[in-house]
Design an enzyme around this catalytic site. Structure first.
Site, PDB file in Angstrom:
ATOM      1  N   SER A  31       0.842  -1.194   0.000  1.00 22.64           N
ATOM      2  CA  SER A  31       0.000   0.000   0.000  1.00 22.64           C
ATOM      3  C   SER A  31       0.885   1.254   0.000  1.00 22.64           C
ATOM      4  CB  SER A  31      -0.949  -0.051   1.200  1.00 22.64           C
ATOM      5  OG  SER A  31      -1.968   0.897   1.094  1.00 22.64           O
TER       6      SER A  31
ATOM      7  N   HIS B 263      -7.761  -5.606   0.768  1.00 24.75           N
ATOM      8  CA  HIS B 263      -6.542  -4.814   0.824  1.00 24.75           C
ATOM      9  C   HIS B 263      -5.494  -5.444   1.739  1.00 24.75           C
ATOM     10  CE1 HIS B 263      -4.205  -1.265   0.040  1.00 24.75           C
ATOM     11  NE2 HIS B 263      -4.114  -0.968   1.328  1.00 24.75           N
TER      12      HIS B 263
END
Length: 260
Positions: free
Chosen positions: A92, A225
């Site tokens: 990320s 995620h």
């Protein structure tokens, strides 16, 4: 000058390891997220980046702009490098930081990483987070949870959220501050992601093919995620395989040059 504080955690000192691997954390994350990777990567010295504003660096103000943070990381990492080849891996926000640090080292004429691993972020198809930043804490926490960038371990405990949210907010400001310039890296890139990651547009990770002369492809796993929490072993095994191949290729290239 870099800010005060220790930038790198080394879960297991391995001076005899033939490679270093630097990890960069997700938004709101800390170096501790990658401590267990040391056991998954024998023969590699794991170095996990600790950003200001969390754990033992909580008293330090977090960065909110990408450029100054990359500059500080560039200065800090110069003292950590030795003659061993090294690689970057980031998830990320960490993928953004590893990528931009690799670009900065390359532009400065330094010897960049031999391999870049990116997870859960791409420079062109990451859904914007700007609208989340002005929200008050309660709404912000709910919004980032829906968006998928608040780790499950943060839970709903008010005291824990009070500790985590300032770093998450600052880190998302870093993502919002980023302006893509199309910069490329000279090393191979391997991309990883969750099949149902809500923060990426479909096919976003394939965009990395345009940023490297040697794209090693995309590996996707079940999950959103934070798929990486459940699939750390599979990702570590795959990335280790890439590191070994890149290392072998580098040795062959060196031998060819010496033999000329």
């Amino acid at each position: 000058m870099t800010r005060q504080g220790r930038w790198f955690h080394t879960p297991e000192q391995r001076p005899d390891a033939d490679r270093q691997l630097f990890f960069f954390p997700h938004a709101g994350g800390s170096a501790a997220y990658y401590h267990r990777w040391a056991a998954l990567l024998p023969g590699v010295e794991v170095r996990a980046v600790q950003l200001p504003g969390r754990q033992e660096r909580r008293a330090e103000p977090p960065y909110r702009r990408t450029g100054p943070l990359v500059e500080a990381l560039h200065e800090a990492i110069e003292a950590e490098l030795d003659d061993r080849p090294y690689a970057f891996f980031g998830h990320s926000l960490g993928a953004l930081l590893g990528y931009r640090l690799a670009v900065a080292i390359q532009e400065d004429g330094g010897s960049g990483p031999a391999l870049l691993g990116v997870s859960g972020w791409a420079p062109e198809r990451f859904r914007p987070v700007d609208a989340l930043l002005p929200l008050p804490d309660g709404e912000f926490a709910a919004a980032v949870r829906r968006f998928g960038v608040l780790p499950a371990e943060a839970g709903t405990d008010p005291e824990l959220l009070a500790l985590v949210l300032p770093a998450v907010r600052a880190d998302l400001a870093l993502v919002a501050d980023y302006r893509d310039d199309g910069g490329g890296v000279g090393c191979p890139v391997a991309a990883y992601g969750g099949r149902t990651d809500p923060t990426l547009e479909p096919g976003g990770l394939t965009e990395w093919a345009r940023r490297t002369p040697a794209f090693l492809g995309v590996s996707e796993f079940p999950g959103g995620h934070f798929y990486l929490t459940e699939h750390a072993l599979a990702v570590a095994t795959d990335f280790s395989r890439h590191m070994q191949r890149v290392s072998q290729q580098g040795k062959l290239d060196t031998e060819r040059k010496v033999g000329r």
